[in-house]
Design a protein around this motif. Structure first.
Motif, PDB file in Angstrom:
ATOM      1  N   GLY A  98       0.842  -1.182   0.000  1.00  0.00           N
ATOM      2  CA  GLY A  98       0.000   0.000   0.000  1.00  0.00           C
ATOM      3  C   GLY A  98       0.875   1.229   0.000  1.00  0.00           C
ATOM      4  N   GLY A  99       0.307   2.334   0.405  1.00  0.00           N
ATOM      5  CA  GLY A  99       1.079   3.557   0.478  1.00  0.00           C
ATOM      6  C   GLY A  99       0.238   4.767   0.200  1.00  0.00           C
ATOM      7  N   ILE A 100       0.923   5.864  -0.123  1.00  0.00           N
ATOM      8  CA  ILE A 100       0.262   7.136  -0.382  1.00  0.00           C
ATOM      9  C   ILE A 100       0.813   7.694  -1.685  1.00  0.00           C
ATOM     10  CG2 ILE A 100      -0.269   9.433   0.531  1.00  0.00           C
ATOM     11  CD1 ILE A 100       0.475   8.385   3.312  1.00  0.00           C
ATOM     12  N   SER A 101      -0.075   8.077  -2.573  1.00  0.00           N
ATOM     13  CA  SER A 101       0.354   8.604  -3.870  1.00  0.00           C
ATOM     14  C   SER A 101       1.070   9.944  -3.689  1.00  0.00           C
ATOM     15  CB  SER A 101      -0.838   8.783  -4.808  1.00  0.00           C
ATOM     16  OG  SER A 101      -1.647   9.860  -4.352  1.00  0.00           O
ATOM     17  N   ALA A 102       1.910  10.269  -4.658  1.00  0.00           N
ATOM     18  CA  ALA A 102       2.637  11.541  -4.639  1.00  0.00           C
ATOM     19  C   ALA A 102       1.653  12.712  -4.596  1.00  0.00           C
ATOM     20  CB  ALA A 102       3.550  11.640  -5.856  1.00  0.00           C
ATOM     21  N   GLU A 103       0.558  12.583  -5.338  1.00  0.00           N
ATOM     22  CA  GLU A 103      -0.459  13.635  -5.383  1.00  0.00           C
ATOM     23  C   GLU A 103      -1.073  13.877  -3.997  1.00  0.00           C
ATOM     24  OE1 GLU A 103      -4.860  13.617  -7.127  1.00  0.00           O
ATOM     25  OE2 GLU A 103      -3.334  13.514  -8.714  1.00  0.00           O
ATOM     26  N   THR A 104      -1.417  12.782  -3.302  1.00  0.00           N
ATOM     27  CA  THR A 104      -2.009  12.906  -1.961  1.00  0.00           C
ATOM     28  C   THR A 104      -0.997  13.477  -0.974  1.00  0.00           C
ATOM     29  OG1 THR A 104      -3.522  11.084  -2.417  1.00  0.00           O
ATOM     30  CG2 THR A 104      -3.164  11.631  -0.108  1.00  0.00           C
ATOM     31  N   LEU A 105       0.249  13.027  -1.065  1.00  0.00           N
ATOM     32  CA  LEU A 105       1.290  13.575  -0.188  1.00  0.00           C
ATOM     33  C   LEU A 105       1.411  15.082  -0.391  1.00  0.00           C
ATOM     34  CD1 LEU A 105       4.093  10.868  -0.528  1.00  0.00           C
ATOM     35  CD2 LEU A 105       2.776  11.376   1.542  1.00  0.00           C
ATOM     36  N   LYS A 106       1.407  15.504  -1.633  1.00  0.00           N
ATOM     37  CA  LYS A 106       1.546  16.932  -1.957  1.00  0.00           C
ATOM     38  C   LYS A 106       0.356  17.711  -1.394  1.00  0.00           C
ATOM     39  CE  LYS A 106       2.742  19.973  -5.761  1.00  0.00           C
ATOM     40  NZ  LYS A 106       3.130  20.033  -7.160  1.00  0.00           N
ATOM     41  N   ARG A 107      -0.847  17.179  -1.576  1.00  0.00           N
ATOM     42  CA  ARG A 107      -2.063  17.828  -1.079  1.00  0.00           C
ATOM     43  C   ARG A 107      -2.025  17.973   0.451  1.00  0.00           C
ATOM     44  NH1 ARG A 107      -5.519  14.653  -3.504  1.00  0.00           N
ATOM     45  NH2 ARG A 107      -5.985  13.352  -1.718  1.00  0.00           N
ATOM     46  N   ARG A 108      -1.418  17.005   1.129  1.00  0.00           N
ATOM     47  CA  ARG A 108      -1.325  17.038   2.601  1.00  0.00           C
ATOM     48  C   ARG A 108      -0.125  17.845   3.095  1.00  0.00           C
ATOM     49  NH1 ARG A 108      -2.330  10.623   3.963  1.00  0.00           N
ATOM     50  NH2 ARG A 108      -4.505  10.545   3.307  1.00  0.00           N
ATOM     51  N   LYS A 110       3.010  16.952   2.664  1.00  0.00           N
ATOM     52  CA  LYS A 110       4.025  15.999   3.120  1.00  0.00           C
ATOM     53  C   LYS A 110       4.776  15.391   1.937  1.00  0.00           C
ATOM     54  CE  LYS A 110       1.552  14.838   7.328  1.00  0.00           C
ATOM     55  NZ  LYS A 110       0.996  13.797   8.164  1.00  0.00           N
ATOM     56  N   GLU A 111       4.949  16.173   0.896  1.00  0.00           N
ATOM     57  CA  GLU A 111       5.589  15.713  -0.332  1.00  0.00           C
ATOM     58  C   GLU A 111       7.003  15.209  -0.052  1.00  0.00           C
ATOM     59  OE1 GLU A 111       6.167  17.421  -4.873  1.00  0.00           O
ATOM     60  OE2 GLU A 111       5.743  18.820  -3.238  1.00  0.00           O
ATOM     61  N   ARG A 112       7.352  14.101  -0.707  1.00  0.00           N
ATOM     62  CA  ARG A 112       8.707  13.563  -0.608  1.00  0.00           C
ATOM     63  C   ARG A 112       9.653  14.467  -1.401  1.00  0.00           C
ATOM     64  NH1 ARG A 112       9.936   8.250   0.428  1.00  0.00           N
ATOM     65  NH2 ARG A 112      11.391   8.281  -1.308  1.00  0.00           N
ATOM     66  N   ALA A 113      10.899  14.529  -0.984  1.00  0.00           N
ATOM     67  CA  ALA A 113      11.906  15.356  -1.673  1.00  0.00           C
ATOM     68  C   ALA A 113      12.065  14.935  -3.131  1.00  0.00           C
ATOM     69  CB  ALA A 113      13.234  15.278  -0.942  1.00  0.00           C
ATOM     70  N   ASP A 114      11.907  13.613  -3.410  1.00  0.00           N
ATOM     71  CA  ASP A 114      12.064  13.125  -4.785  1.00  0.00           C
ATOM     72  C   ASP A 114      10.766  13.214  -5.592  1.00  0.00           C
ATOM     73  OD1 ASP A 114      10.548  11.031  -3.741  1.00  0.00           O
ATOM     74  OD2 ASP A 114      12.178   9.578  -3.793  1.00  0.00           O
ATOM     75  N   GLY A 115       9.669  13.666  -4.952  1.00  0.00           N
ATOM     76  CA  GLY A 115       8.399  13.817  -5.645  1.00  0.00           C
ATOM     77  C   GLY A 115       7.662  12.515  -5.917  1.00  0.00           C
ATOM     78  N   LYS A 116       8.175  11.404  -5.401  1.00  0.00           N
ATOM     79  CA  LYS A 116       7.579  10.081  -5.642  1.00  0.00           C
ATOM     80  C   LYS A 116       6.487   9.765  -4.624  1.00  0.00           C
ATOM     81  CE  LYS A 116      10.299   8.739  -9.007  1.00  0.00           C
ATOM     82  NZ  LYS A 116       9.809   8.433 -10.321  1.00  0.00           N
ATOM     83  N   SER A 117       5.773   8.683  -4.891  1.00  0.00           N
ATOM     84  CA  SER A 117       4.787   8.168  -3.949  1.00  0.00           C
ATOM     85  C   SER A 117       5.517   7.487  -2.790  1.00  0.00           C
ATOM     86  CB  SER A 117       3.879   7.157  -4.643  1.00  0.00           C
ATOM     87  OG  SER A 117       3.135   7.776  -5.671  1.00  0.00           O
ATOM     88  N   LEU A 118       4.788   7.256  -1.690  1.00  0.00           N
ATOM     89  CA  LEU A 118       5.338   6.560  -0.531  1.00  0.00           C
ATOM     90  C   LEU A 118       4.804   5.128  -0.523  1.00  0.00           C
ATOM     91  CD1 LEU A 118       6.904   6.687   2.207  1.00  0.00           C
ATOM     92  CD2 LEU A 118       4.689   7.200   3.260  1.00  0.00           C
ATOM     93  N   SER A 119       5.706   4.171  -0.654  1.00  0.00           N
ATOM     94  CA  SER A 119       5.343   2.757  -0.632  1.00  0.00           C
ATOM     95  C   SER A 119       5.427   2.248   0.805  1.00  0.00           C
ATOM     96  CB  SER A 119       6.307   1.954  -1.512  1.00  0.00           C
ATOM     97  OG  SER A 119       6.150   0.567  -1.283  1.00  0.00           O
ATOM     98  N   ARG A 120       4.423   1.436   1.187  1.00  0.00           N
ATOM     99  CA  ARG A 120       4.465   0.775   2.501  1.00  0.00           C
ATOM    100  C   ARG A 120       4.088  -0.683   2.289  1.00  0.00           C
ATOM    101  NH1 ARG A 120       1.455   5.474   5.946  1.00  0.00           N
ATOM    102  NH2 ARG A 120      -0.247   4.943   4.559  1.00  0.00           N
ATOM    103  N   GLN A 121       4.839  -1.562   2.941  1.00  0.00           N
ATOM    104  CA  GLN A 121       4.556  -2.990   2.849  1.00  0.00           C
ATOM    105  C   GLN A 121       4.525  -3.608   4.232  1.00  0.00           C
ATOM    106  OE1 GLN A 121       6.250  -5.499  -0.417  1.00  0.00           O
ATOM    107  NE2 GLN A 121       7.742  -3.826  -0.477  1.00  0.00           N
ATOM    108  N   PHE A 122       3.639  -4.575   4.397  1.00  0.00           N
ATOM    109  CA  PHE A 122       3.552  -5.380   5.611  1.00  0.00           C
ATOM    110  C   PHE A 122       3.831  -6.814   5.195  1.00  0.00           C
ATOM    111  CE2 PHE A 122       0.313  -7.835   8.263  1.00  0.00           C
ATOM    112  CZ  PHE A 122       1.194  -8.077   9.300  1.00  0.00           C
ATOM    113  N   LYS A 123       4.807  -7.446   5.860  1.00  0.00           N
ATOM    114  CA  LYS A 123       5.202  -8.807   5.498  1.00  0.00           C
ATOM    115  C   LYS A 123       5.221  -9.715   6.725  1.00  0.00           C
ATOM    116  CE  LYS A 123       8.293  -7.328   1.767  1.00  0.00           C
ATOM    117  NZ  LYS A 123       9.669  -7.375   1.265  1.00  0.00           N
TER     118      LYS A 123
END
Length: 190
Positions: A98-108, A110-123
């Motif tokens: 899962g994760g948060i899209s770059a667009e949603t991060l920007k809207r909040r 909390k944009e990443r420095a690289d402008g990418k989405s935030l990936s999260r995994q549970f294993k």
């Protein structure tokens, strides 16, 4: 006594995971994985804090697989493959991305420095010295056409990982308690 929205907390050495019911209303089970350093001052001890959100229906299936023995059977196969292949560790037997899209991060804001989405995994991975390792991983991700955020880690390494060891009993306890809370929540909605 746990916080009002904390369902269960499982501790390891300098790590813990807690499951919260605060995301039930959006159809998710929230799991927070934290790693800390006790040598630091209070308020500065958290090294990594990764929030994972698993769809309620997926968590119910996982709970059923844990309680039916299916997860244990998958672990046996994973350990056999580990030995056959001469690998240091077993491969994960359960993974939720899962994760948060770059667009949603920007809207909040909390944009990443690289402008990418935030990936999260549970294993969930069979452990060597303990029965299970539950892991949360986070890092750079990419939004696919289907809406899934897939990891695009640099060198295949996540930016942050928190691993929490569990015994068989811990895993079953977590499955039972969270399942009961989900069922209670769903029952209260009708």
């Amino acid at each position: 006594m746990p916080e009002s929205n904390q369902i269960i907390r499982i501790d390891g050495k300098n790590v813990f995971l807690e499951v919260l019911n605060s995301a039930f209303q959006i159809g998710k089970v929230q799991m927070n994985f934290l790693e800390y350093d006790v040598t630091k001052d209070k308020g500065e001890r958290i090294k990594h804090d990764i929030a994972i959100y698993v769809d309620i229906d997926k968590f119910l299936v996982l709970s059923n697989d844990v309680l039916s023995g299916r997860i244990s059977a998958l672990a046996i196969k994973a350990r056999e493959e580990q030995q056959k292949g001469g690998y240091k560790y077993s491969k994960e037997i359960w993974n939720d991305m899962g994760g948060i899209s770059a667009e949603t991060l920007k809207r909040r804001g909390k944009e990443r420095a690289d402008g990418k989405s935030l990936s999260r995994q549970f294993k969930i991975t069979p452990g060597d010295r303990v029965h299970w390792i539950l892991s949360a991983e986070t890092g750079k991700g990419e939004l696919t056409e289907t809406g899934l955020i897939v990891p695009r880690f640099n060198g295949n390494k996540p930016e942050a990982v928190v691993r929490v060891p569990l015994t068989n009993e811990d895993l079953k306890r977590m499955a039972l308690i969270v399942k009961a809370h989900i069922e209670g929540y769903l029952g209260s909605q009708y």
